[in-house]
Design an enzyme around this catalytic site. Structure first.
Site, mmCIF file in Angstrom:
data_model
loop_
_atom_site.group_PDB
_atom_site.id
_atom_site.type_symbol
_atom_site.label_atom_id
_atom_site.label_comp_id
_atom_site.label_asym_id
_atom_site.label_seq_id
_atom_site.Cartn_x
_atom_site.Cartn_y
_atom_site.Cartn_z
ATOM 1 N N CYS A 12 0.888 -1.126 -0.153
ATOM 2 C CA CYS A 12 0.158 -0.225 -0.174
ATOM 3 C C CYS A 12 0.887 1.347 0.026
ATOM 4 O O CYS A 12 2.161 1.085 0.064
ATOM 5 C CB CYS A 12 -0.994 -0.087 1.316
ATOM 6 S SG CYS A 12 -0.007 0.243 2.789
ATOM 7 N N HIS A 74 3.792 1.876 11.771
ATOM 8 C CA HIS A 74 2.622 1.512 12.837
ATOM 9 C C HIS A 74 2.215 2.700 13.745
ATOM 10 O O HIS A 74 1.226 3.004 14.335
ATOM 11 C CB HIS A 74 2.688 0.321 13.537
ATOM 12 C CG HIS A 74 3.084 -0.940 12.826
ATOM 13 N ND1 HIS A 74 4.373 -1.108 12.729
ATOM 14 C CD2 HIS A 74 2.407 -1.707 11.921
ATOM 15 C CE1 HIS A 74 4.457 -2.466 11.833
ATOM 16 N NE2 HIS A 74 3.237 -2.647 11.433
ATOM 17 N N HIS A 124 -1.013 -5.041 19.476
ATOM 18 C CA HIS A 124 -0.842 -4.542 18.150
ATOM 19 C C HIS A 124 0.025 -3.247 18.366
ATOM 20 O O HIS A 124 -0.556 -2.177 18.847
ATOM 21 C CB HIS A 124 -1.727 -4.345 17.148
ATOM 22 C CG HIS A 124 -1.370 -4.389 15.801
ATOM 23 N ND1 HIS A 124 -0.983 -2.955 15.162
ATOM 24 C CD2 HIS A 124 -1.298 -5.133 14.702
ATOM 25 C CE1 HIS A 124 -0.715 -3.268 13.880
ATOM 26 N NE2 HIS A 124 -0.988 -4.482 13.529
ATOM 27 N N GLU A 126 0.163 -0.864 16.379
ATOM 28 C CA GLU A 126 -0.457 0.275 16.028
ATOM 29 C C GLU A 126 -1.387 0.945 17.149
ATOM 30 O O GLU A 126 -1.729 2.138 17.419
ATOM 31 C CB GLU A 126 -1.299 0.305 14.833
ATOM 32 C CG GLU A 126 -2.093 1.511 14.176
ATOM 33 C CD GLU A 126 -3.112 1.111 13.112
ATOM 34 O OE1 GLU A 126 -4.023 1.723 13.094
ATOM 35 O OE2 GLU A 126 -2.827 0.436 12.251
ATOM 36 N N THR A 167 -6.424 0.863 11.744
ATOM 37 C CA THR A 167 -6.841 0.995 10.250
ATOM 38 C C THR A 167 -6.904 -0.232 9.494
ATOM 39 O O THR A 167 -6.948 -0.317 8.300
ATOM 40 C CB THR A 167 -5.578 1.975 9.861
ATOM 41 O OG1 THR A 167 -4.244 1.195 10.094
ATOM 42 C CG2 THR A 167 -5.518 3.323 10.489
ATOM 43 N N CYS A 197 -8.178 1.693 6.505
ATOM 44 C CA CYS A 197 -7.740 2.413 5.559
ATOM 45 C C CYS A 197 -8.222 1.821 4.283
ATOM 46 O O CYS A 197 -8.929 0.872 4.137
ATOM 47 C CB CYS A 197 -6.205 2.302 5.582
ATOM 48 S SG CYS A 197 -5.386 0.941 5.020
ATOM 49 N N SER A 269 1.747 -5.319 3.164
ATOM 50 C CA SER A 269 3.131 -5.391 3.553
ATOM 51 C C SER A 269 3.962 -6.413 2.760
ATOM 52 O O SER A 269 5.243 -6.448 3.047
ATOM 53 C CB SER A 269 3.327 -5.472 5.024
ATOM 54 O OG SER A 269 2.780 -6.498 5.682
#
Length: 313
Positions: A12, A74, A124, A126, A167, A197, A269
């Site tokens: 992305c 993140h 996580h 993020e 996201t 996202c 990723s």
């Protein structure tokens, strides 16, 4: 036997930006580049950067003073940033701009003392970074993962209440959690559009389409990749035999028995080279027809890197 590629798949804009920041930093600085946490959640990418001299650390304290640090895609908490400044580190921020957007909103809620709910996966990076934007001791930020958490949630003052999301969540599951929140807390406010996202949304929509024309789906992505894991879960939910793999070496021939159409997608990723290697391996196993790419969204989003990291080719 046919190979059908999901569209879109793979990197992305946020991952591309993060990688470009590190690659350019390696060219510009004549010092070791440290990255706080894995830059992105893909083992192939991390090992490739490690071979170029990049050092990955979990604890900012392990980085020598006056060094260069890259914050992962993140994002990090305010505390981590303060520690980096205290150590006089040169900070290169590779946080995805879409994550930064959530950080700014949570920070605003914190400043205004508004109790806040974050929908995300506990542990996580993020989520840890986003929760770390809320530092108002008079308010509070709550992490929820499912509808059961909503049912058990207690809010002190619900006259003003905000929610935000990680996201890389499942769109379907997140929407049901948001509905439960709105039903329980009538005054709750959230983003006009959930924070999931564009790339996560597009890849989840693509795997649903892919499931209608295949009898097996391979999701390429590391086990600790949230968006890749959501793709794998979604593939299984469609009823199509779905396996998440890190590389072609994870493929078992028994999976392919009596399969005519094999679908391939990759998390945000996962690099193209992993897809290419899987295709090459499948051809050796009998999938001789040239791979076909399904119709899908054309992603044109580009996130700019800091001007001081631009390198003239």
């Amino acid at each position: 036997m046919n190979i059908i590629l999901a569209k879109p798949r793979g990197f992305c804009a946020g991952v591309k930006r993060a990688l470009l920041i590190v690659e350019n930093a390696l060219k510009i600085y004549k010092k070791t580049i440290y990255v706080q946490h894995e830059l992105v959640h893909n083992q192939y990418v991390i090992e490739t950067l490690r071979q170029k001299g990049v050092v990955f650390v979990e604890d900012i304290s392990d980085i020598p003073n006056n060094s260069i640090v890259v914050f992962s895609a993140h994002g990090v908490s305010k505390k981590i940033k303060k520690k980096a400044i205290k150590k006089n580190l040169t900070i290169l921020n590779a946080t995805c701009p879409l994550v930064t957007k959530v950080h700014l909103e949570v920070s605003k809620s914190s400043k205004n003392g508004i109790e806040t709910i974050l929908i995300g996966h506990r542990g996580h990076p993020e989520v840890i970074g986003t929760i770390g934007q809320y530092d108002n001791k008079k308010g509070k930020i709550h992490l929820i993962e499912d509808i059961e958490d909503v049912n058990q949630l207690t809010i002190k003052i619900d006259k003003k209440l905000n929610f935000f999301t990680q996201t890389t969540l499942s769109i379907k599951n997140t929407q049901s959690i948001i509905l439960a929140l709105k039903k329980k807390f009538l005054n709750i406010s959230g983003p006009k559009k959930e924070d999931i996202c564009y790339a996560t949304t597009n890849r989840q929509n693509a795997i649903i389409k892919l499931s209608k024309i295949t009898d097996i789906i391979l999701v390429i992505g590391s086990k600790n990749s949230s968006n890749s894991s959501r793709l794998s879960e979604l593939g299984k939910e469609t009823g199509v035999f779905t396996k998440q793999i890190e590389s072609f070496s994870d493929i078992k021939e028994e999976w392919l028995k009596n399969k005519k159409n094999i679908g391939i997608t990759a998390g945000a990723s996962a690099p193209d080279i992993l897809v290419e290697e899987v295709i090459k391996h499948l051809k050796k196993l009998g999938f001789k027809n040239p791979p076909k790419e399904m119709l899908g969204d054309e992603e044109k989003t580009i996130f700019k890197i800091p001007k001081n990291l631009n390198v003239q080719n």
